[in-house]
Design a protein around this motif. Structure first.
Motif, PDB file in Angstrom:
ATOM      1  N   ARG A  51      -1.165   7.049   3.304  1.00 15.36           N
ATOM      2  CA  ARG A  51      -2.353   7.313   3.804  1.00 15.36           C
ATOM      3  C   ARG A  51      -2.706   7.322   5.297  1.00 15.36           C
ATOM      4  NH1 ARG A  51      -6.267   2.444   1.673  1.00 15.36           N
ATOM      5  NH2 ARG A  51      -4.791   0.757   2.071  1.00 15.36           N
ATOM      6  N   HIS A  52      -1.904   6.459   5.987  1.00 17.10           N
ATOM      7  CA  HIS A  52      -1.998   6.510   7.484  1.00 17.10           C
ATOM      8  C   HIS A  52      -1.170   7.607   8.135  1.00 17.10           C
ATOM      9  CE1 HIS A  52      -2.875   2.163   6.506  1.00 17.10           C
ATOM     10  NE2 HIS A  52      -4.073   2.543   6.984  1.00 17.10           N
ATOM     11  N   ASP A 104       1.251   2.824  -0.912  1.00 19.18           N
ATOM     12  CA  ASP A 104      -0.007   2.821  -0.073  1.00 19.18           C
ATOM     13  C   ASP A 104      -0.139   3.053   1.342  1.00 19.18           C
ATOM     14  OD1 ASP A 104      -1.044   0.633  -2.211  1.00 19.18           O
ATOM     15  OD2 ASP A 104       0.606  -0.376  -1.909  1.00 19.18           O
ATOM     16  N   GLU A 105       1.147   2.855   2.032  1.00 15.12           N
ATOM     17  CA  GLU A 105       0.788   3.268   3.452  1.00 15.12           C
ATOM     18  C   GLU A 105       0.959   4.657   3.891  1.00 15.12           C
ATOM     19  OE1 GLU A 105      -0.112   0.694   5.228  1.00 15.12           O
ATOM     20  OE2 GLU A 105       0.087  -0.571   3.630  1.00 15.12           O
ATOM     21  N   GLY A 108       0.664  -4.365   6.302  1.00 19.49           N
ATOM     22  CA  GLY A 108       0.195  -3.007   6.390  1.00 19.49           C
ATOM     23  C   GLY A 108       0.337  -2.452   7.822  1.00 19.49           C
ATOM     24  N   ASP A 133     -10.664   2.693   1.513  1.00 18.65           N
ATOM     25  CA  ASP A 133     -10.214   4.023   2.031  1.00 18.65           C
ATOM     26  C   ASP A 133      -9.213   4.103   2.891  1.00 18.65           C
ATOM     27  OD1 ASP A 133     -11.580   5.070   0.032  1.00 18.65           O
ATOM     28  OD2 ASP A 133     -13.283   5.771   1.176  1.00 18.65           O
ATOM     29  N   ARG A 163      -5.329 -10.384   2.211  1.00 23.24           N
ATOM     30  CA  ARG A 163      -4.430 -10.894   3.012  1.00 23.24           C
ATOM     31  C   ARG A 163      -4.473 -10.899   4.418  1.00 23.24           C
ATOM     32  NH1 ARG A 163       0.090  -5.991   2.629  1.00 23.24           N
ATOM     33  NH2 ARG A 163      -1.648  -4.169   2.699  1.00 23.24           N
ATOM     34  N   HIS A 164      -5.852 -10.065   4.799  1.00 24.00           N
ATOM     35  CA  HIS A 164      -6.161 -10.036   6.266  1.00 24.00           C
ATOM     36  C   HIS A 164      -7.094 -11.286   6.818  1.00 24.00           C
ATOM     37  CE1 HIS A 164      -4.856  -5.788   5.648  1.00 24.00           C
ATOM     38  NE2 HIS A 164      -4.090  -6.244   6.782  1.00 24.00           N
ATOM     39  N   SER A 217      -1.316  -0.563   9.737  1.00 26.79           N
ATOM     40  CA  SER A 217      -2.249  -0.608  11.017  1.00 26.79           C
ATOM     41  C   SER A 217      -2.171  -2.182  11.674  1.00 26.79           C
ATOM     42  CB  SER A 217      -3.768  -0.332  10.543  1.00 26.79           C
ATOM     43  OG  SER A 217      -3.847   0.989  10.154  1.00 26.79           O
ATOM     44  N   ALA A 218      -1.958  -3.063  10.766  1.00 25.70           N
ATOM     45  CA  ALA A 218      -2.057  -4.345  11.387  1.00 25.70           C
ATOM     46  C   ALA A 218      -0.541  -4.642  11.921  1.00 25.70           C
ATOM     47  CB  ALA A 218      -2.306  -5.254  10.211  1.00 25.70           C
ATOM     48  N   ARG A 255      -8.219   8.063  -5.598  1.00 28.23           N
ATOM     49  CA  ARG A 255      -9.176   8.521  -4.777  1.00 28.23           C
ATOM     50  C   ARG A 255      -9.743   9.702  -5.064  1.00 28.23           C
ATOM     51  NH1 ARG A 255      -5.574   5.536  -2.599  1.00 28.23           N
ATOM     52  NH2 ARG A 255      -5.964   3.821  -1.256  1.00 28.23           N
ATOM     53  N   ARG A 305       5.037  -3.300   4.722  1.00 24.89           N
ATOM     54  CA  ARG A 305       4.591  -3.858   3.311  1.00 24.89           C
ATOM     55  C   ARG A 305       3.846  -5.092   3.673  1.00 24.89           C
ATOM     56  NH1 ARG A 305       7.762  -8.073  -0.029  1.00 24.89           N
ATOM     57  NH2 ARG A 305       9.093  -8.272   1.630  1.00 24.89           N
ATOM     58  N   SER A 361      -7.713  -3.107   8.649  1.00 21.70           N
ATOM     59  CA  SER A 361      -7.278  -3.130   9.878  1.00 21.70           C
ATOM     60  C   SER A 361      -7.594  -1.760  10.409  1.00 21.70           C
ATOM     61  CB  SER A 361      -5.768  -3.437  10.141  1.00 21.70           C
ATOM     62  OG  SER A 361      -5.638  -4.809   9.816  1.00 21.70           O
ATOM     63  N   ALA A 362      -7.527  -0.748   9.695  1.00 23.74           N
ATOM     64  CA  ALA A 362      -7.807   0.583  10.096  1.00 23.74           C
ATOM     65  C   ALA A 362      -9.401   1.003  10.241  1.00 23.74           C
ATOM     66  CB  ALA A 362      -7.105   1.571   9.509  1.00 23.74           C
ATOM     67  N   ASP A 407      -8.146   2.495  -7.438  1.00 27.73           N
ATOM     68  CA  ASP A 407      -7.295   2.943  -6.214  1.00 27.73           C
ATOM     69  C   ASP A 407      -7.244   4.388  -6.034  1.00 27.73           C
ATOM     70  OD1 ASP A 407      -5.613   1.821  -4.287  1.00 27.73           O
ATOM     71  OD2 ASP A 407      -4.293   2.923  -5.221  1.00 27.73           O
TER      72      ASP A 407
END
Lengths: 191, 191
Positions: B109-110, B106-107, B23, A21, A109-110, B25-26, A166, B20, A25-26, A164
DNA sequence: TTTTTGCAAACGAACGTTCATTCGTATTCG
DNA sequence: CGAATACGAATGAACGTTCGTTTGCAAAAA
């Protein structure tokens, strides 16, 4: 009967959902703790570290995909049937465990070294096996000729929205959706 | 002649690429600063905040998609041709700006409120327009009948790997790949 | 009793951001 | 012309906050 879960299992499931979700990282350990009704410090009685959670989730799913592929590859089915089975494998994984598959597709990737390299190697192995079946299908005239890499990535991506997405606005008939996606993809492949 | 970029433009492009790759947050402001040969504090001479970067990138792309959709919808083409044009729109966006599209998919949502709600509304508008064309195509017998939502999300997802794929191992012929994806999807759709 | 579980408190590190200051370069003014 | 002024751009230092994680100790379970 509600199956009893260990706290460790609860933590792993909550982590997988949060990683999906909010992204790895978040997602904070304090958030994760709240999701399982603990304080952050208590998590470490059950798990080793945040990255260990990600690592286990990623590799568990990678091995599921790989063993599924190997089982399909060693059958005597036609190449087209193998491809159909692979599509079903992805659809099943996506619908049965909608939390963890994101880790396999996005959050790996993290990972840090050396696990990152290990994981990438597993993914390459998987892609190689899938590609071989696609190319065999083309050579046998079972599927339409095209660049196999392009087909592979398009197929894999096309299924991503299932885990994916939601918004479960309607509990739509999962089996019906799976069959429609499979139909769509197979119609695009066959000769 | 190499076109000269303002520092602000450089920052936005580097941010889109980092969002990309790692992410939102990272990605830290210190990382971003390093990517444009500045110190973190200097970034704020050119931009307002980290989230402003994400916001601008997300909404710029959302509006590109929406205006593309509107232009296609108001033509007198057949519904199938409109769908082909929409697929091309996505393929073009994905290949021409491989960095920013991830933000759109993707991003976003932040984002925080109220922009998050605004963005979700834009996405809903886009999906609604796409769905109408798909359903009209079914009613006209131009494309195979199926759940329109399922087709929509499958199409949108299937193109994601283009800008998601990080390994430019070969500079493969972009036009060839685009046409093969389009072929694959259209073959799955047509009656 | 021994082991497991939970928690408050605290750790150093990194986060996004602000601030006062400096440097160089234009523009304005005497 | 030269001096004074304004300004965009860059920086190091510091802010308050949050991060993942460790520690010491109490309560509960075994």
């Amino acid at each position: 009967m509600t199956t009893t879960q260990t706290k460790k299992q609860q933590i792993y499931e909550a982590a997988a959902r949060l990683f999906r979700d909010k992204g790895y990282s978040a997602t904070s350990m304090r958030h994760l703790a709240e999701a399982v009704a603990l304080k952050a410090s208590s998590l470490y009685n059950h798990i080793g570290s945040k990255e260990e959670l990600l690592r286990d989730i990623c590799f568990e799913n990678a091995h599921k995909y790989l063993s599924g592929l190997q089982a399909i590859a060693m059958t005597r089915d036609s190449n087209l049937d193998k491809i159909k089975s692979l599509i079903d494998l992805h659809l099943d994984m996506a619908t049965e465990d909608i939390t963890s598959v994101t880790a396999f597709n996005d959050e790996w990737r993290h990972l840090s070294e050396p696990w990152l390299s290990d994981f990438i190697q597993l993914r390459k192995d998987y892609e190689k096996g899938f590609l071989e079946i696609l190319e065999a299908g083309m050579n046998a005239g079972e599927i339409h000729r095209a660049d196999a890499h392009t087909l592979l990535y398009t197929i894999l991506s096309s299924i991503r929205w299932l885990y994916d997405w939601r918004k479960p606005e309607k509990p739509m008939d999962t089996e019906r959706i799976k069959q429609q996606i499979s139909n769509f993809l197979v119609r695009g492949l066959v000769n």
